[in-house]
Design an enzyme around this catalytic site. Structure first.
Site, PDB file in Angstrom:
ATOM      1  N   GLU A  98      41.745  56.456  27.160  1.00  0.00           N
ATOM      2  CA  GLU A  98      42.236  55.813  26.034  1.00  0.00           C
ATOM      3  C   GLU A  98      42.492  54.245  26.574  1.00  0.00           C
ATOM      4  OE1 GLU A  98      42.812  55.711  22.132  1.00  0.00           O
ATOM      5  OE2 GLU A  98      42.221  57.398  23.184  1.00  0.00           O
ATOM      6  N   GLY A 131      35.482  61.205  22.074  1.00  0.00           N
ATOM      7  CA  GLY A 131      35.749  60.268  21.062  1.00  0.00           C
ATOM      8  C   GLY A 131      35.904  58.958  21.446  1.00  0.00           C
ATOM      9  N   LYS A 168      33.854  55.942  11.160  1.00  0.00           N
ATOM     10  CA  LYS A 168      34.722  54.913  11.719  1.00  0.00           C
ATOM     11  C   LYS A 168      34.591  54.675  13.338  1.00  0.00           C
ATOM     12  CE  LYS A 168      39.037  55.527   9.277  1.00  0.00           C
ATOM     13  NZ  LYS A 168      40.290  56.001   9.552  1.00  0.00           N
ATOM     14  N   LEU A 196      31.089  71.829  25.802  1.00  0.00           N
ATOM     15  CA  LEU A 196      32.592  72.224  26.024  1.00  0.00           C
ATOM     16  C   LEU A 196      32.765  72.989  26.931  1.00  0.00           C
ATOM     17  CD1 LEU A 196      33.515  73.058  22.225  1.00  0.00           C
ATOM     18  CD2 LEU A 196      33.125  71.104  23.301  1.00  0.00           C
ATOM     19  N   THR A 198      32.259  72.741  30.083  1.00  0.00           N
ATOM     20  CA  THR A 198      32.772  71.933  31.434  1.00  0.00           C
ATOM     21  C   THR A 198      34.197  71.355  31.145  1.00  0.00           C
ATOM     22  OG1 THR A 198      31.509  69.877  30.612  1.00  0.00           O
ATOM     23  CG2 THR A 198      30.609  71.609  32.191  1.00  0.00           C
ATOM     24  N   HIS A 299      48.308  61.575  11.180  1.00  0.00           N
ATOM     25  CA  HIS A 299      48.046  60.475  11.681  1.00  0.00           C
ATOM     26  C   HIS A 299      48.969  59.205  11.172  1.00  0.00           C
ATOM     27  CE1 HIS A 299      44.666  62.582  12.717  1.00  0.00           C
ATOM     28  NE2 HIS A 299      44.153  61.780  13.334  1.00  0.00           N
ATOM     29  N   HIS A 315      44.965  62.116  22.286  1.00  0.00           N
ATOM     30  CA  HIS A 315      45.207  61.737  21.017  1.00  0.00           C
ATOM     31  C   HIS A 315      45.573  62.971  20.097  1.00  0.00           C
ATOM     32  CE1 HIS A 315      43.899  60.531  16.995  1.00  0.00           C
ATOM     33  NE2 HIS A 315      43.071  61.354  16.699  1.00  0.00           N
TER      34      HIS A 315
END
Length: 418
Positions: A98, A131, A168, A196, A198, A299, A315
């Site tokens: 991030e 993401g 988005k 997934l 790993t 959120h 997140h």
């Protein structure tokens, strides 16, 4: 010719007003269609799914963007895949995490696209990662030559059920979460749950938070599945059970189970319900013309908490803290029973998620709510759960109410094991 103002229709959607014309009005629409497909063994050289929209000519080329973690795990297989298919390709490896989700990363992608000389329409950019990576690449694709198609291949759970299925894109800016961005869905998103396997447990938990969100605001059955099977889902990394048997490319796992008189295995049903629930909310409101969105649950406060805590919170972990806070807020308003509140907090703990964070202070929460009000056009539009599996919106949460809910959550959180 009469000089009085009049409207003349030139063709569908174009109006010229006045004589002589004083202004024009243009009305048009931009239909959107994109595909999300569950796949298996995407990187098997014999599987051509990634290249299905390719022309098949010897001159086909692909530009792939990934991050350092994914490159270390799958980079050799990705390169071997395109070599096997005779596809000229180049891989750009970005920094992961991030803290690197910035405009600098977007510009790095666009500069590399220029250097590669990508064909604007026939050579979709391929994003392979979580993401953060998909948001960066999607933003770059939306800007590059004003729109360049791209394909998403999520390698994390949060990418698979959340970031990979919507429209988005965006990056963090000026200390704010996703302050710059666009609505620009990928042409295709290819979902392969084998990636997934790993992930570490924390990143599985991170994605389970977004699945829990859908459960709490619209799908009580999904909540029951998480309550009953959450520990196993976390431990097994949402892989299908081994006794399902071999995986023929043309027979989905649910059909193989059904043929044996079985229901969907919990991992498959959880992922399917999470994606279906998300898309049911996004599809009629893809551009967010309506700002009351139940998928905004979790959120409201989390963007501010997450950015203040970087890099300590992922997140989904910040979203979980937000959901825990608003569950307590709803319980104090009589929308959720104390029994339901405790079930929610216990499921969070079972999924390895935090239910409280030291940043849940009146100052931070108040600032977060004020920033959200600006984001939601002057109103709180705060989703609160109603029981488990439903939600409503409120616009009257006070600073004092927030402080009291945070104090209650701190006391509750100290007694919930993680």
């Amino acid at each position: 010719m009469q000089q009085d103002t009049q409207t003349m229709r030139n063709n569908d959607g174009l109006f010229a007003v006045g004589s002589p014309v004083t202004h024009w009005s243009v009305q048009t629409s931009n239909p959107v269609q994109y595909e999300i497909r569950a796949c298996e063994n995407l990187l098997d050289p014999e599987n051509s799914t990634i290249l299905e929209d390719a022309s098949g000519s010897s001159g086909q080329r692909r530009f792939i963007v990934t991050d350092g973690v994914v490159d270390s795990l799958y980079g050799d297989r990705v390169r071997a895949y395109f070599d096997h298919h005779g596809v000229e390709h180049r891989m750009l490896v970005l920094n992961d995490g991030e803290t690197h989700k910035s405009m600098n990363a977007v510009l790095q992608v666009t500069e590399a696209l220029d250097a590669f000389g990508i064909d604007r329409r026939r050579e979709p950019v391929i994003a392979i990662g979580g993401g953060v990576l998909m948001d960066i690449v999607g933003f770059a694709a939306s800007l590059y030559r004003r729109s360049t198609p791209f394909i998403r291949i999520p390698t994390t759970l949060i990418g698979l059920v959340d970031a990979g299925v919507g429209a988005k894109t965006g990056v963090n800016h000026n200390g704010h979460k996703n302050r710059l961005g666009t609505y620009f869905p990928a042409d295709r998103t290819l979902l392969d749950r084998s990636f997934l396997a790993t992930l570490d447990a924390r990143h599985i938990s991170n994605g389970l938070a977004e699945i829990l969100k859908i459960a709490l605001i619209k799908d009580a059955r999904l909540f029951d599945l998480l309550e009953q099977h959450g520990a196993d889902l976390l431990r097994n990394k949402l892989q299908s059970p081994a006794d399902v048997g071999p995986t023929p490319a043309d027979v989905p796992v649910d059909q193989r189970l059904a043929a044996r008189g079985l229901h969907l295995d919990p991992a498959t049903e959880v992922v399917e319900r999470a994606i279906q629930g998300m898309l049911e909310e996004l599809q009629p409101n893809l551009w967010e013309k309506v700002l009351e969105r139940v998928v905004d649950y979790g959120h409201t406060f989390s963007p501010t908490i997450e950015m203040h805590a970087l890099p300590a919170l992922l997140h989904g972990e910040a979203v979980a803290v937000d959901m825990a806070l608003t569950t307590v807020l709803a319980e104090r308003r009589g929308l959720v029973s104390s029994y339901q509140r405790d079930r929610v907090l216990e499921v969070m703990a079972r999924l390895g998620l935090p239910v409280w964070h030291p940043l849940c202070t009146p100052e931070v929460l108040g600032d977060a709510l004020r920033d959200t009000v600006r984001h939601r056009d002057g109103k709180q539009r705060l989703p609160l759960p109603v029981g488990i599996g439903s939600a409503l919106f409120v616009n009257d949460v006070t600073d004092g109410e927030l402080a009291a809910a945070a104090e209650s959550l701190a006391a509750l959180g100290s007694g919930v094991p993680r």
